[in-house]
Design an enzyme around this catalytic site. Sequence first.
Site, PDB file in Angstrom:
ATOM      1  N   THR A  91       0.865  -1.169   0.000  1.00  0.00           N
ATOM      2  CA  THR A  91       0.000   0.000   0.000  1.00  0.00           C
ATOM      3  C   THR A  91       0.909   1.228   0.000  1.00  0.00           C
ATOM      4  O   THR A  91       1.475   1.591   1.024  1.00  0.00           O
ATOM      5  CB  THR A  91      -0.910  -0.003   1.240  1.00  0.00           C
ATOM      6  OG1 THR A  91      -1.665  -1.213   1.232  1.00  0.00           O
ATOM      7  CG2 THR A  91      -1.858   1.177   1.216  1.00  0.00           C
ATOM      8  N   LYS A 164      -7.220   0.766  -3.637  1.00  0.00           N
ATOM      9  CA  LYS A 164      -6.818   0.208  -2.337  1.00  0.00           C
ATOM     10  C   LYS A 164      -6.965   1.254  -1.229  1.00  0.00           C
ATOM     11  O   LYS A 164      -7.497   0.981  -0.148  1.00  0.00           O
ATOM     12  CB  LYS A 164      -5.371  -0.279  -2.422  1.00  0.00           C
ATOM     13  CG  LYS A 164      -4.717  -0.654  -1.090  1.00  0.00           C
ATOM     14  CD  LYS A 164      -5.361  -1.849  -0.405  1.00  0.00           C
ATOM     15  CE  LYS A 164      -4.659  -2.169   0.913  1.00  0.00           C
ATOM     16  NZ  LYS A 164      -5.358  -3.204   1.685  1.00  0.00           N
ATOM     17  N   LYS A 233      -0.815   6.064   8.376  1.00  0.00           N
ATOM     18  CA  LYS A 233      -0.005   6.245   7.165  1.00  0.00           C
ATOM     19  C   LYS A 233      -0.883   6.079   5.915  1.00  0.00           C
ATOM     20  O   LYS A 233      -0.847   6.909   5.002  1.00  0.00           O
ATOM     21  CB  LYS A 233       1.124   5.205   7.141  1.00  0.00           C
ATOM     22  CG  LYS A 233       2.033   5.289   5.931  1.00  0.00           C
ATOM     23  CD  LYS A 233       2.554   3.900   5.513  1.00  0.00           C
ATOM     24  CE  LYS A 233       1.425   3.029   4.954  1.00  0.00           C
ATOM     25  NZ  LYS A 233       1.816   1.808   4.266  1.00  0.00           N
TER      26      LYS A 233
END
Lengths: 290, 290, 290, 290
Positions: A91, A164, A233
């Site tokens: 990711t 995502k 994050k």
Amino acid sequence: MKVGFIGLGNMGAAMAANLVEAGHDVTVWNRSPDKADALVETGATLAQYPADAAQGDVVMTMLADDAAVEAVVFGEHGIAGAPAIHVSHSTISIALAERLAATSGGGFVSAPVFGRPPAAEAGQLFVIAAGDSALVDACQPLFDAIGQRTFRIGDTAPAANLVKLSGNFMIMAAVEAMAEAMTLAEKGGVDRKLLLEVLTGTLFGAPIYRTYGEIIVEDRFRPAGFAAPLGLKDMTLADAAATRYGAVMPLLGIVRDQLRSAIAVDGEDVDWAAAASSVRHASGIALKGQ
Amino acid sequence: MKVGFIGLGNMGAAMAANLVEAGHDVTVWNRSPDKADALVETGATLAQYPADAAQGDVVMTMLADDAAVEAVVFGEHGIAGAPAIHVSHSTISIALAERLAATSGGGFVSAPVFGRPPAAEAGQLFVIAAGDSALVDACQPLFDAIGQRTFRIGDTAPAANLVKLSGNFMIMAAVEAMAEAMTLAEKGGVDRKLLLEVLTGTLFGAPIYRTYGEIIVEDRFRPAGFAAPLGLKDMTLADAAATRYGAVMPLLGIVRDQLRSAIAVDGEDVDWAAAASSVRHASGIALKGQ
Amino acid sequence: MKVGFIGLGNMGAAMAANLVEAGHDVTVWNRSPDKADALVETGATLAQYPADAAQGDVVMTMLADDAAVEAVVFGEHGIAGAPAIHVSHSTISIALAERLAATSGGGFVSAPVFGRPPAAEAGQLFVIAAGDSALVDACQPLFDAIGQRTFRIGDTAPAANLVKLSGNFMIMAAVEAMAEAMTLAEKGGVDRKLLLEVLTGTLFGAPIYRTYGEIIVEDRFRPAGFAAPLGLKDMTLADAAATRYGAVMPLLGIVRDQLRSAIAVDGEDVDWAAAASSVRHASGIALKGQ
Amino acid sequence: MKVGFIGLGNMGAAMAANLVEAGHDVTVWNRSPDKADALVETGATLAQYPADAAQGDVVMTMLADDAAVEAVVFGEHGIAGAPAIHVSHSTISIALAERLAATSGGGFVSAPVFGRPPAAEAGQLFVIAAGDSALVDACQPLFDAIGQRTFRIGDTAPAANLVKLSGNFMIMAAVEAMAEAMTLAEKGGVDRKLLLEVLTGTLFGAPIYRTYGEIIVEDRFRPAGFAAPLGLKDMTLADAAATRYGAVMPLLGIVRDQLRSAIAVDGEDVDWAAAASSVRHASGIALKGQ
């Protein structure tokens, strides 16, 4: 196929194991090489450098963040110039995905996944793939080994990363919604477990509500399945994408604050579902076990 | 059982029809009596006043808002002093539910429902019931006629209203989450229909995401299944409950603003899912068909 | 003193002119050297490279963003190894301020300023200075030439940047507050100009409310005094600081979305006060002149 | 003039005293009559019922909330049918102001005030007046006795209430902005008192920042000058106005949540400035003295 796998954390190790089991010729690399021991026992080869794992058909990377990916790609003995197709499962930011697509020698496919470690072990991940369709076709047998289904998002690799990030945002949004509804219910005298039963028994019967709902009902934020700082994050990557593309996302702003608060108040070792603790604290409800 | 039914809108008429079909002796009342014609043809009796529908075992009310409920209960020829158990299906304030519970002559059960008109017609509603358990037991055969399942929330009647308000908040939260994710995706070059397929095909396979997701993908906000002003009314009731009980709900604050914006910009006749139009507009995306 | 000045935009050119006028020996550098013409006429020297401007006592930089500062410091012929004290006036990230402090050869002082171009021309800026106190003492005569007052924030240079980011956030917060109050007033039938008169005539008599209040009353968002994308950049730096230090800032989240919306809907060329247009649009009010 | 004054709390008693001192013939009424003792000693007359205070030229009301105003106007022996002009100083809902305007026998002027008790004692309030201009003219000598300046908002009485609610919202918005900026500064190592000095010494030199800024720096939330539950009541009135008029106000949503949180966590006896405690708590900072 001859495939390299870089990044043997909980997720990556399970994915690599499934590739081995499916009969592929797998070379692995990890910063801490001892993580590769179990895989080597089942037939994988340990590479000395990342680039050594990128001499075959495909090299897959599954790492924690942009910095880790940049290190194995552009660092010394990195995979940047290697002949293999680079399949990135991590990711990462839209900006890094673009850079990888623009600089990859062997071709680049973005293929982040949905699923937690048990799904990875079972080969039941969802793969979100984007990139040149011939390249994605070439990788499909590998995706079949690690996942239950592949969604193809088109020719532009970073589009898969955007999907995502959107999905992870949706999870946090559901966590926030449950946290607020449970707090309202509890302060009004309704057991939060009962509220969850009603929700999942009626309109909200999706896995996400069952899995995270139970965690929130029980305040079961340790040990972390996916740690809050990693969640923050990801939400910060989504925020950067929102700025880049000009999307207004007030709910994203809220969940980012809830994650900051969870980390500031509860600690760095909590699960990202601890975002739910923020409205609890703010409403004067103590967490269970405190 | 001998049961009265007050309020023959889309939802109420379908619920009353199922009671007739289940063999109960049903007396109906509606402010516009012509709405009762079809029911009378199938065997229901038309009452002249609300109180006339509350002389049997149970009287059910299914009305638009607090004011409508207050009128049929406390107004002239209202059901306030009547002998029947009052079962309130309407989405009303916690404060009114408390007042009804405190003043009902024949006993009071709060029983709001989840489900849209097609579910009401099919007798497939979810009934959220709270009140004295003997009273709820007595009403169970009626709930079985209108719904697929009854959730019992306990002895305190307003608790069922709190669960209903929480559930409606959860729906709006999911709408907001989808609206933001689709806006981000679309501005980043990913078709929003494709994003919805990924979401519902992976972690978000609940009916709420399919039903509302398609409405949002298509910008199909007219005709309204549930009008935005009614949605805003419900969210304002949830907000009043949050103030009353001391719950902090930032996401509720957002969805209330989105509904205000949808009404201000798109008009009063849009579905409450048009809350999704606000982040579209704010991000510079035109609605389809505009 | 012998001082270099790098970055001759609206702000920097005015500041450098005041240094010349105060009798200092000034060497200037700008990416587009023609911006230096007027200064050279009054006695400044034009440097060929940034490093050439950093051979005296002090070199000041006043640039648009982190990337521009990094280029003149760490780029070819940059000031990184030069003997002068580096005084950074730009609004930059905490991370870059730390890096500059850690790597500067001649010493580093962070000294961002408050004030718009007219204040810079008049030598009436507010200087927010942090760094080793001997270094700040040495620079004080220069600060006196460009500003009306210097606030000293302590020994840690990035602290001055944090104060600057906080101040810019406060401005945007006031803009948002006025925008919401004026929208409420206007939709309720009260002229927004009248509301502003009441506010500034009672509790809100600060310059910020007068200056920005009039801009908002008139929807005077073009030409930009400080462009919205730069404002969004500053708010994103504040957001990064909030993540870094673990501060929860929901109002910051809102103003960032309003800036994104202003840019997406109104364009990149609007003033950052156009953040106020977002609640207008969302409430169905057209901007004046549209 | 012959004037009645109803409501002798901290604010009302001071206002009535200034009317007496200005030479008016003042009749007072309060639910607890002992609050009138000091005023009677200086020459005021104590009325038995509200209506008795409304037989002269003007009757002023200064009460805590809608319910208190409704009681003295529409309750037994209320002022509803009395001949005096009714001047309402209380912070009440738009809906109640409309009802008062529509039903007043002697005419109605809305005249809420800005200022805390010391300003009321000094006759230095700001009066925000709206209503028929002949009526406002008639009341001007009374406004001159209690205030330093009168702002006239037009012929529609509720407009003054809307301005008052907007102003109170602006105060809470400034509190939230300072709370977030101070939290960011403090977590980044900058003393919050120093930040306040920079802010008030540069762009934010308004009384509101000095007064509330010091309260927030010191966490001096007890005793309450204006209690948090009253502040939340006012913000809820503003919210109702936003719904009524279709205004989108995300910052209002935040400050309402902060007030709910302050009450839930810190208690009902804190000042409304304790809204600032919420981001402190959420960021893991303990309040001073805790």
